[in-house]
Scaffold this active site. Sequence first.
Site, PDB file in Angstrom:
ATOM      1  N   GLU A  64     -42.506-109.296   6.225  1.00  0.00           N
ATOM      2  CA  GLU A  64     -43.147-107.930   7.061  1.00  0.00           C
ATOM      3  C   GLU A  64     -43.473-108.261   8.327  1.00  0.00           C
ATOM      4  O   GLU A  64     -43.313-107.485   9.472  1.00  0.00           O
ATOM      5  CB  GLU A  64     -44.095-106.967   6.305  1.00  0.00           C
ATOM      6  CG  GLU A  64     -43.426-106.615   4.928  1.00  0.00           C
ATOM      7  CD  GLU A  64     -43.465-107.662   3.739  1.00  0.00           C
ATOM      8  OE1 GLU A  64     -43.942-108.710   3.821  1.00  0.00           O
ATOM      9  OE2 GLU A  64     -42.917-107.395   2.761  1.00  0.00           O
ATOM     10  N   PHE A  89     -48.099-102.888   2.697  1.00  0.00           N
ATOM     11  CA  PHE A  89     -47.440-103.877   3.562  1.00  0.00           C
ATOM     12  C   PHE A  89     -47.029-103.442   4.972  1.00  0.00           C
ATOM     13  O   PHE A  89     -46.994-104.115   5.889  1.00  0.00           O
ATOM     14  CB  PHE A  89     -46.172-104.438   2.815  1.00  0.00           C
ATOM     15  CG  PHE A  89     -46.495-104.695   1.437  1.00  0.00           C
ATOM     16  CD1 PHE A  89     -47.561-105.235   0.963  1.00  0.00           C
ATOM     17  CD2 PHE A  89     -45.320-104.341   0.325  1.00  0.00           C
ATOM     18  CE1 PHE A  89     -47.835-105.418  -0.488  1.00  0.00           C
ATOM     19  CE2 PHE A  89     -45.779-104.437  -0.720  1.00  0.00           C
ATOM     20  CZ  PHE A  89     -46.893-105.007  -1.408  1.00  0.00           C
ATOM     21  N   HIS A 127     -49.932-102.343  -5.006  1.00  0.00           N
ATOM     22  CA  HIS A 127     -48.890-101.785  -3.843  1.00  0.00           C
ATOM     23  C   HIS A 127     -49.678-100.399  -3.566  1.00  0.00           C
ATOM     24  O   HIS A 127     -48.940 -99.634  -2.771  1.00  0.00           O
ATOM     25  CB  HIS A 127     -47.672-101.496  -4.727  1.00  0.00           C
ATOM     26  CG  HIS A 127     -46.680-102.626  -5.042  1.00  0.00           C
ATOM     27  ND1 HIS A 127     -47.074-103.852  -5.384  1.00  0.00           N
ATOM     28  CD2 HIS A 127     -45.515-103.099  -4.421  1.00  0.00           C
ATOM     29  CE1 HIS A 127     -46.240-104.766  -5.221  1.00  0.00           C
ATOM     30  NE2 HIS A 127     -45.113-104.461  -4.762  1.00  0.00           N
TER      31      HIS A 127
END
Lengths: 319, 285
Positions: A64, A89, A127
């Site tokens: 990323e 992310f 997440h």
Amino acid sequence: MFKLTQDRNAKGTPLAKVVMQTLNDVMDHDDKVVFLEADLAGASNSRLIEKAHPDRFIQMGIAEANMVGTAAGLSVEGFKPFIHTFGPFASRRVYDQIYLSGAYAHNTVNVYGSDPGFTVAANGGTHTTFEDVALYRAMPTAVICDGADAVQTEWIVREFAKLKGVHYLRANRKDVRNIYEPGSTFELGKGNVVKEGKDVLIITAGQLLADALDAAERLEEEGISAEVVDMFTIKPLDVDLVLSEAKGKKAIVSFENHSIIGGLGSAVAEVLAENTVAVPFRRIGVKDQFGQVGTADWLQKEFGLTADDLIATVKELLK
Amino acid sequence: MDKAELKEVKLLATKIRKDVMEMLRHRGYGHLGGSLSIVELMAVLYGKVLHVDPKNPQMEDRDMVVLSKGHCGPAWYSALAEKGYFEKEKLMTLNDGGTMLPSHPDRTKTPGVDMTTGSLGQGTSSAAGIAYGQRLKGSKRFTYLIVGDGELNEGQCWEAFMFIAAKKLSNCIVFIDNNKRQLDGYTADVLYPFDYAEKMKAFGFNLVQTVKGDDIEAIYEAILKAQNNTDGANCIILDTIKGQGVKFFEELKDNHSVKFSTDELKKAADDAIAELAKEIEEEER
């Protein structure tokens, strides 16, 4: 101009699909738009872009930071990059890259951070992002939008494609309840009064708008008149609207799928405090907690982000 | 490169070196070691290689430079000033409030600076993106990426190298300034780097050249070879000395960022400037 849907219980096209279909259409007409994916094409629907625009679909792999930097470099060359990865992310993990190579360097990077807050569901705590808005709010010049439904999310993507700078879209990948009629248009940086009311002001953004409208209607049945504002642009905040709609209200509540620290509620609180608006006020959001795993519905309840929670808070404030 | 060209590039290198010393001496401090180690590279790039126009820094379809080891901005600024991107007097404004020459390069402030750098590692990805963009546009131009050896501690460099190699971005020519030292000491002591050339090869770079970083002709030849390697990724490792070209500062123990705080250091800088001025005079003769 926007028009509200007749059937708020119906769901639209899944938002990830909306983002990718819209982007694909934008790319059909603008050869400067490029799309970067970090090994999540199978999760984001961007395979359709890969197929239609193989030259401008850039597969970055699970990297990323490099994705953001590469996007910034493409911007230097005059391209308009869009990137996608999961919300945490697209914010926490690449903050310095977005901040410096993106915003500070006056580059254009359009970010789709998917599955914000409780919409993370089965991907769980690692997440989850309850702080992406706080991070992007602290980044000078960054624009933050939270898409309420398919119609608005499509509009946001088209709008971002016209602009220079760092823009962050947070939106569920899945389908969410409809709010707006197709063809509705919006104005970046301007909130929408989607329901008028005189007792309480509810300021929200993203898919919680549907829950806020549910709550407002139920409050109405109990004789409490609730106004609902869709603050889909969280930054720059529509300060004028906050102040004009706060006038004469007995209570103000912010309602967000995010931490109460640094998000929409904080932004509204700052405006109210600095303008001496002395009205009972609460931020409904995640209370300095980490995320966890579960269904989205379960998590929404667990973190106190349902219409029931909103109603309870409003009643308590009006006591 | 013929004799006259070599002489010209060497003169440019000496001028850049003197400018760097003067800027930092004037300021009283600065990133001396790593600025001096890339002087010859800057002279080759700006003296012989780059397709750019100092009078039109935003010229369409130009070669691009990304100084990922952004703290060595003074070497870049000196090269840009010598080439006429801006007046040489501006060099003395380094780090002044509101200056166009901040400690770390800023594309919004300095003509000729195409990418903002300073947070180590990030320039590698930006360069990859710029090179990718050049390729998308069908350009034959190059992106020259300058990375520090200490900077290679940053994981983002290796993400970018994977990408550059996998996408065969042959137009992104990667220079590693192997000056063997970083802020806390020798790179070998801080975080043992193993073999850069082997690492780059293992990451998929199909042409990895190592040349002496003060050898103008060797740097130039390596660049020409890299430009002709269009079916893979290109890396040129510069075997340099931190503080290169000024013996006193080469030998100074902590030469990453030097503060001219003692009479000895001030005199060493002044002597170096005088010596370099003499060299320029001789070279111009």
